[in-house]
Design an enzyme around this catalytic site. Structure first.
Site, PDB file in Angstrom:
ATOM      1  N   LYS A  87       0.816  -1.227   0.000  1.00 51.63           N
ATOM      2  CA  LYS A  87       0.000   0.000   0.000  1.00 51.63           C
ATOM      3  C   LYS A  87       0.850   1.278   0.000  1.00 51.63           C
ATOM      4  O   LYS A  87       0.491   2.264  -0.623  1.00 51.63           O
ATOM      5  CB  LYS A  87      -0.968   0.003   1.184  1.00 51.63           C
ATOM      6  N   ASP A 124     -10.022   2.258   2.519  1.00 50.66           N
ATOM      7  CA  ASP A 124     -10.178   1.505   3.777  1.00 50.66           C
ATOM      8  C   ASP A 124     -10.918   2.325   4.851  1.00 50.66           C
ATOM      9  O   ASP A 124     -11.863   1.831   5.468  1.00 50.66           O
ATOM     10  CB  ASP A 124      -8.813   1.064   4.324  1.00 50.66           C
TER      11      ASP A 124
END
Ligand code: NAP
Length: 312
Positions: A87, A124
């Protein structure tokens, strides 16, 4: 279709995917990635809408990450999801990251643009906001939150999202206290107001094994677990049971085994509790919205996961 493709497959994408009825133009990149449920979830929505695209898993080692993205662009990919451990690398690799993703220090959704650039997003935190609303009919901004596992990647996303939402109160708890303290320092400006009515700081950091944690638990509404505890069925709860009461709402981001000890113990004392499946679904829903410009059928995506043999 293979369960998992590799960067070697990306180099010969036409022949590696010749057996697919619909071209593979979406993927999740991770290392390992075999356990990702994203393909089942997105396939359900793509099929429902008749979009002629297959979503696959690609196992990409850290040193292969840039090459993988370049090959995907060459092979006409629409976009990608990015999971552990990529990420942060994805944030550095994209041409344009949203300000939100830069604050998260993470990109989990990539769009391959027509002009050969790549855009990066983080879904997220917003996925968690939607999950809390769906599970408990509550908004994060109205809650006093205790975050367990403030030192990890998921913990950071949730903490920063709590700051963006201006939630009532945020207690950052972590096994390694220094990481929670560093995050608290970074978020201090977001919590500089006396909005909170009652005793206690709006922003606090505490060690997971500190006696002070139980006092903090008594002054929060929502407890979120973002530690790795619960991934294994034998894992203990990250919180002593005696700290929980029926007034608490508990959200465990872990979803691997259906329920966790924390969720079971919270329900046993009469608290409302949910596992992290809804966060997984909503971060995926938001990725899909970014790629296709409209919201997919959430129930269909959830059903795609439920019908997955890997989930059983
Ligand atoms: P990570 O970056 O490796 O962070 C792990 C966190 O867990 C750190 O805060 C770490 O504390 C803590 N931890 C690890 N082992 C522990 C132990 N034995 N006792 C207490 N704390 C411990 O992992 P991540 O990517 O943030 O993932 C963390 C959790 O979030 C996982 O359980 C994952 O399933 C979940 N997650 C769910 C979703 C979803 O969509 N539902 C999305 C992402 C992640 P230290 O800082 O002290 O090491």
């Amino acid at each position: 279709m293979k369960e998992v493709y590799t960067v070697a497959d990306l180099r010969e994408w036409g022949s590696a995917t010749a057996d697919l009825a619909k071209p593979a133009r979406l993927a999740v990149l991770g290392h390992p990635v075999i356990h990702s449920l994203s393909p089942q979830m997105h396939a359900a929505a793509l099929d429902r809408e008749g979009i002629p695209t297959t979503y696959v898993r690609i196992d990409v080692a850290p040193e292969e990450f840039s090459e993988a993205l370049a090959l995907m662009a060459q092979n006409g990919f629409i976009g990608a999801n990015v999971t552990i451990p990529h990420k942060k690398a994805a944030l550095e690799a994209v041409t344009n990251a949203t300000e939100h993703a830069r604050r998260m220090q993470a990109v989990n959704t990539i769009v391959f643009e027509a002009d050969d650039t790549m855009s990066g997003f983080s879904t997220d935190g917003p996925g968690l906001v939607r999950a809390i609303r769906e599970e408990f009919s509550l908004d994060l901004k109205d809650l006093r939150v205790l975050l367990l596992g403030a030192g990890g990647g998921a913990g950071r996303s949730i903490a920063v999202q709590c700051a963006i939402e201006r939630c009532e109160r945020l207690v950052l708890a972590n096994r390694t206290l220094a990481k929670a303290q560093a995050l608290a320092h970074e978020l201090a400006d977001d919590f500089r107001s006396d909005r909170l009515v009652g005793p206690g700081e709006r922003l606090a950091a505490v060690a997971l094994d500190s006696p002070a944690l139980e006092k903090e638990v008594a002054a929060v509404d929502l407890i979120i677990n973002a530690t790795a505890l619960g991934m294994k069925r034998t894992d203990p709860s990250p919180l002593p049971t005696r700290a929980l009461s029926a007034c608490h709402i508990v959200y465990d981001t872990v979803y691997a085994n259906g329920s966790t000890r924390l969720v079971d113990e919270a329900r046993a004392v009469g608290a409302r509790a949910a596992n992290g499946l809804s966060m997984l679904v909503h971060q995926g829903v938001l990725s899909y919205e970014i790629w296709f410009g409209h919201e997919p059928d959430v129930a269909i995506m959830r059903a795609g996961i439920a019908s997955s043999p890997m989930r059983a």
